[in-house]
Write an enzyme that holds these catalytic residues in place. Structure first.
Site, PDB file in Angstrom:
ATOM      1  N   LYS A 113       0.817  -1.219   0.000  1.00 48.43           N
ATOM      2  CA  LYS A 113       0.000   0.000   0.000  1.00 48.43           C
ATOM      3  C   LYS A 113       0.848   1.264   0.000  1.00 48.43           C
ATOM      4  O   LYS A 113       0.472   2.260  -0.610  1.00 48.43           O
ATOM      5  CB  LYS A 113      -0.983  -0.011   1.169  1.00 48.43           C
ATOM      6  CG  LYS A 113      -2.018  -1.134   1.011  1.00 48.43           C
ATOM      7  CD  LYS A 113      -3.340  -0.851   1.669  1.00 48.43           C
ATOM      8  CE  LYS A 113      -4.342  -1.897   1.172  1.00 48.43           C
ATOM      9  NZ  LYS A 113      -5.620  -1.865   1.840  1.00 48.43           N
ATOM     10  N   LYS A 199      -5.235 -10.089  -6.453  1.00 52.48           N
ATOM     11  CA  LYS A 199      -6.510 -10.353  -5.773  1.00 52.48           C
ATOM     12  C   LYS A 199      -7.556  -9.300  -6.142  1.00 52.48           C
ATOM     13  O   LYS A 199      -7.206  -8.137  -6.391  1.00 52.48           O
ATOM     14  CB  LYS A 199      -6.269 -10.453  -4.267  1.00 52.48           C
ATOM     15  CG  LYS A 199      -6.824  -9.360  -3.438  1.00 52.48           C
ATOM     16  CD  LYS A 199      -6.710  -9.549  -1.949  1.00 52.48           C
ATOM     17  CE  LYS A 199      -7.000  -8.182  -1.332  1.00 52.48           C
ATOM     18  NZ  LYS A 199      -7.383  -8.152   0.031  1.00 52.48           N
ATOM     19  N   LYS A 202     -11.490  -4.160  -3.337  1.00 48.17           N
ATOM     20  CA  LYS A 202     -12.542  -3.160  -3.459  1.00 48.17           C
ATOM     21  C   LYS A 202     -12.008  -1.765  -3.764  1.00 48.17           C
ATOM     22  O   LYS A 202     -12.725  -0.933  -4.270  1.00 48.17           O
ATOM     23  CB  LYS A 202     -13.451  -3.162  -2.234  1.00 48.17           C
ATOM     24  CG  LYS A 202     -12.851  -2.586  -0.963  1.00 48.17           C
ATOM     25  CD  LYS A 202     -13.918  -2.519   0.104  1.00 48.17           C
ATOM     26  CE  LYS A 202     -13.631  -3.522   1.187  1.00 48.17           C
ATOM     27  NZ  LYS A 202     -12.361  -3.299   1.904  1.00 48.17           N
TER      28      LYS A 202
HETATM   29  P1  ATP Z   1      -8.728  -2.896   0.006  1.00 44.93           P
HETATM   30  O1  ATP Z   1      -8.819  -2.809  -1.479  1.00 44.93           O
HETATM   31  O2  ATP Z   1      -9.127  -1.624   0.683  1.00 44.93           O
HETATM   32  O3  ATP Z   1      -7.438  -3.442   0.516  1.00 44.93           O
HETATM   33  P2  ATP Z   1     -10.054  -5.437   0.115  1.00 44.93           P
HETATM   34  O4  ATP Z   1     -11.087  -5.627  -0.913  1.00 44.93           O
HETATM   35  O5  ATP Z   1      -8.741  -6.074  -0.096  1.00 44.93           O
HETATM   36  O6  ATP Z   1      -9.869  -3.908   0.437  1.00 44.93           O
HETATM   37  P3  ATP Z   1     -10.323  -5.866   2.947  1.00 44.93           P
HETATM   38  O7  ATP Z   1     -11.227  -4.913   3.643  1.00 44.93           O
HETATM   39  O8  ATP Z   1      -8.850  -5.661   3.073  1.00 44.93           O
HETATM   40  O9  ATP Z   1     -10.725  -5.947   1.421  1.00 44.93           O
HETATM   41  O10 ATP Z   1     -10.655  -7.346   3.372  1.00 44.93           O
HETATM   42  C1  ATP Z   1     -11.777  -7.747   4.121  1.00 44.93           C
HETATM   43  C2  ATP Z   1     -11.723  -9.252   4.246  1.00 44.93           C
HETATM   44  O11 ATP Z   1     -12.002  -9.851   2.986  1.00 44.93           O
HETATM   45  C3  ATP Z   1     -10.341  -9.780   4.661  1.00 44.93           C
HETATM   46  O12 ATP Z   1     -10.486 -10.846   5.565  1.00 44.93           O
HETATM   47  C4  ATP Z   1      -9.739 -10.227   3.364  1.00 44.93           C
HETATM   48  O13 ATP Z   1      -8.786 -11.240   3.540  1.00 44.93           O
HETATM   49  C5  ATP Z   1     -10.950 -10.712   2.607  1.00 44.93           C
HETATM   50  N1  ATP Z   1     -10.765 -10.563   1.167  1.00 44.93           N
HETATM   51  C6  ATP Z   1     -10.540  -9.392   0.533  1.00 44.93           C
HETATM   52  N2  ATP Z   1     -10.436  -9.563  -0.770  1.00 44.93           N
HETATM   53  C7  ATP Z   1     -10.569 -10.905  -0.981  1.00 44.93           C
HETATM   54  C8  ATP Z   1     -10.532 -11.719  -2.138  1.00 44.93           C
HETATM   55  N3  ATP Z   1     -10.320 -11.193  -3.323  1.00 44.93           N
HETATM   56  N4  ATP Z   1     -10.712 -13.046  -1.989  1.00 44.93           N
HETATM   57  C9  ATP Z   1     -10.917 -13.579  -0.763  1.00 44.93           C
HETATM   58  N5  ATP Z   1     -10.966 -12.868   0.363  1.00 44.93           N
HETATM   59  C10 ATP Z   1     -10.799 -11.542   0.278  1.00 44.93           C
END
Ligand code: ATP
Ligand code: LTN
Length: 336
Positions: A113, A199, A202
């Site tokens: 990040k 991955k 969001k």
């Molecule tokens: P950001 O883009 O802000 O990092 P993010 O989409 O990666 O957000 P987080 O809020 O960091 O989401 O994650 C919330 C939960 O969802 C965490 O437990 C994370 O491991 C899980 N998670 C996030 N993205 C995925 C994915 N693509 N597949 C499976 N699990 C996910």
């Protein structure tokens, strides 16, 4: 018998994605009957990256509403907004003083990040991005939980929370239960539709790369249709060589609760169009009732009340824990 406890949360840094839902939320909903769950919206973690205030407000309302629309139940679980329980930030400060620059520097999320902020050229790296895991340790250790159900990318953060807990227990007496990470079924990560080696996230800047829980059926169909695959036209579970196809298979397998072998048999002699049609329809079928419930709940007084009740319940536990920590560390003048 008392139930085992769990804590988890999602940062409202965008709209909840299919990755968040299949990765964690779907499982939280299933765990509710068996575990005592503390589930919150991690708004204080969201501001470790630059945020626009109106967008943040909107995202946080969407994520909260989606928790309930996806099936989280305020009668079974304690569901709240992180900043409503002020003890999180206070214990976070204490955790800051009990962790080291060295261990925080090893966090891969910080490396990723901070590189993103730097490459934008617009902002400097916020200090909160570096100390992110100490607030997360506070969120976790506050409730003496047994498990933290998260996706595999969060594992390192749970490990640092465990290390801090062990260190503080040794130094200040028994303060915290040592939690364990409970990683998503089969460690499956839902990948970016345009770059399936990354991955699905969001905060992605490419809307075509992600499916959000609020996308309309036509958007879902068109994003899945445009998802990157390969030129082989062979439906086989092989992440290394066929990440795009394997990602689509994973989505379908989780939605339908089937194995790789069953999935491969299902698409035997079929082509990528069949695969994409099936995956899109399975997502639409899952998402439609969630979105209907979302529309009923958004702006409802009922939901505000649930979050208020959740914060009140969490606060009682958090207050006691913080007092104990402060007492044991020599921070209070009256009590020992
Ligand atoms: P950001 O883009 O802000 O990092 P993010 O989409 O990666 O957000 P987080 O809020 O960091 O989401 O994650 C919330 C939960 O969802 C965490 O437990 C994370 O491991 C899980 N998670 C996030 N993205 C995925 C994915 N693509 N597949 C499976 N699990 C996910
Ligand atoms: N960093 C987590 C969100 C989060 C969290 C927590 C998860 C903040 N505090 C405590 C579990 C337990 C993420 O998913 N990005």
């Amino acid at each position: 018998m008392t139930k085992k406890k769990m804590v988890s949360g999602i940062t409202p840094s965008g709209t909840m994605t299919l990755g968040n839902y299949l990765g964690v939320v779907k499982q939280w909903v299933e765990f509710q009957n068996e575990y005592d769950m503390y589930i919150f919206i991690a708004n204080l973690h969201a501001i470790t990256m630059p945020q626009d205030k109106e967008k943040l407000r909107k995202n946080l309302k969407e994520v909260s509403t989606l928790y309930f629309a996806c099936g989280m139940d305020a009668n079974k679980s304690t569901i709240f907004l992180q900043s409503d329980v002020m003890e999180h930030a206070q214990l976070g400060w204490i955790m800051n003083t009990q962790s080291t620059m060295g261990e925080l520097s090893r966090m891969t999320q910080f490396k990723d990040k901070s590189a993103k902020v730097e490459s934008s050229g617009k902002e400097s790296i916020p200090a909160g991005l570096f100390t992110y895991p100490t607030l997360m340790a506070a969120d976790i250790l506050m409730y003496d939980v047994d498990f933290v159900p998260v996706g595999v990318d969060q594992k390192q953060h749970i490990e640092i929370a465990r290390d801090i807990a062990i260190r503080m227990n040794n130094k200040f007496g028994d303060l915290f239960t040592i939690p364990e990470a409970l990683i998503t079924k089969n460690n499956i990560k839902i990948m970016d539709l345009q770059d399936p080696t990354k991955k699905m996230s969001k905060s992605s800047t490419n809307p075509k790369a992600i499916i959000t829980m609020l996308d309309k059926p036509e958007e879902i169909r068109s994003k899945i249709k445009a998802a990157v695959t390969d030129s082989e036209n062979l439906i086989k579970y092989d992440f290394e060589n066929k990440p795009g196809v394997t990602n689509l298979m994973n989505i379908y397998m989780i939605l339908k609760g089937i194995t790789k072998e069953q999935a491969e048999a299902h698409w035997n002699n079929k082509n990528y169009k069949d695969l994409k049609d099936d995956v899109a329809e399975a997502i639409v079928e899952m998402i439609t009732p969630i979105q209907n419930r979302y529309n009923e709940l958004y702006n409802s007084k009922e939901m505000e009340q649930w979050l208020e009740d959740g914060a009140n319940k969490a606060r009682k536990i958090a207050y006691k824990k913080l007092q104990k920590v402060q007492n044991n560390m020599g921070l209070n003048y009256k009590r020992k």
